[in-house]
Write an enzyme that holds these catalytic residues in place. Sequence first.
Site, PDB file in Angstrom:
ATOM      1  N   GLY A   1       3.520  48.785  41.643  1.00  0.00           N
ATOM      2  CA  GLY A   1       2.435  49.915  41.708  1.00  0.00           C
ATOM      3  C   GLY A   1       1.431  51.241  41.611  1.00  0.00           C
TER       4      GLY A   1
ATOM      5  CE1 TYR B   1       7.752  37.580  41.716  1.00  0.00           C
ATOM      6  CE2 TYR B   1       9.034  36.314  40.329  1.00  0.00           C
ATOM      7  CZ  TYR B   1       8.448  37.917  40.981  1.00  0.00           C
ATOM      8  OH  TYR B   1       8.336  39.271  39.965  1.00  0.00           O
TER       9      TYR B   1
END
Length: 264
Positions: A20, A154
């Site tokens: 990010g 996940y």
Amino acid sequence: MKIDLTGKTALVTGSTSGIGHAIAKGLAATGAQVVVNGRSQGKVDAAITAITKAVPGAKVKGVAADVSTAEGCNALASALPEVDILINNAGIFEPKGFFDIPDEDWTRFFEVNVMSGIRLSRAYMQGMLKRNWGRIVFISSESGLNIPGEMIHYGMTKTAQLAISRGLAELTKGTAVTVNSVLPGPTMSEGVETFVKDLAKQNGQSVEEAASNFVKQHRSTSLIQRFATVEEIANMVVYVSSKEASVTNGAALRAEGGIVQTIA
């Protein structure tokens, strides 16, 4: 190709570190007004400082909010009513055997990895459609296609992101708004680096040996036979966010080093 996003506002969730942060830095380099997001003000401020140092003249601000909750997403949307580019990057992972994963872990992973993107897309996408321009990108994973046995919870969330992304893309028909997913493979972000260092310590290896062995043992089909860098993933995301990527819509774009053994 010169990507110029001057005049566009980009929000990158979970951008105080890792992929990010690299995406936020990459978007800042294109001239976009970038909004950094993280759970703590201290980490947000540190990320802003790092980006402005790396990209002279960068236009960066930050909003501290926990996007794993409805309250956090609402607070973020209130502080930032409109964005042109939404990067749903916030996410968590944890290797854990299926029989050891309690209900609360499944719920937590779904809230962080899936619901954050749903809530923020709901908050921002209508404005993009009204203005007839926008980009939404979900940071999924090759684990959404090759569900990892060591963290099924996940993988489930990453598959869900692909479904949501494609479904939202259907709502953009005939507009200049696009919704896509990017699927990284093993990437040497800060969190993964800690994981690899722990593996190295457990097995009496160097970090380099542990990283190489992980790819060979757990992602053996990788064509690049290494971890990607966060910048390599960010490059793909910046392109998909650009005006130049106008005909890429509803796609699951692989940046996983060839792990997935299909041609589509």
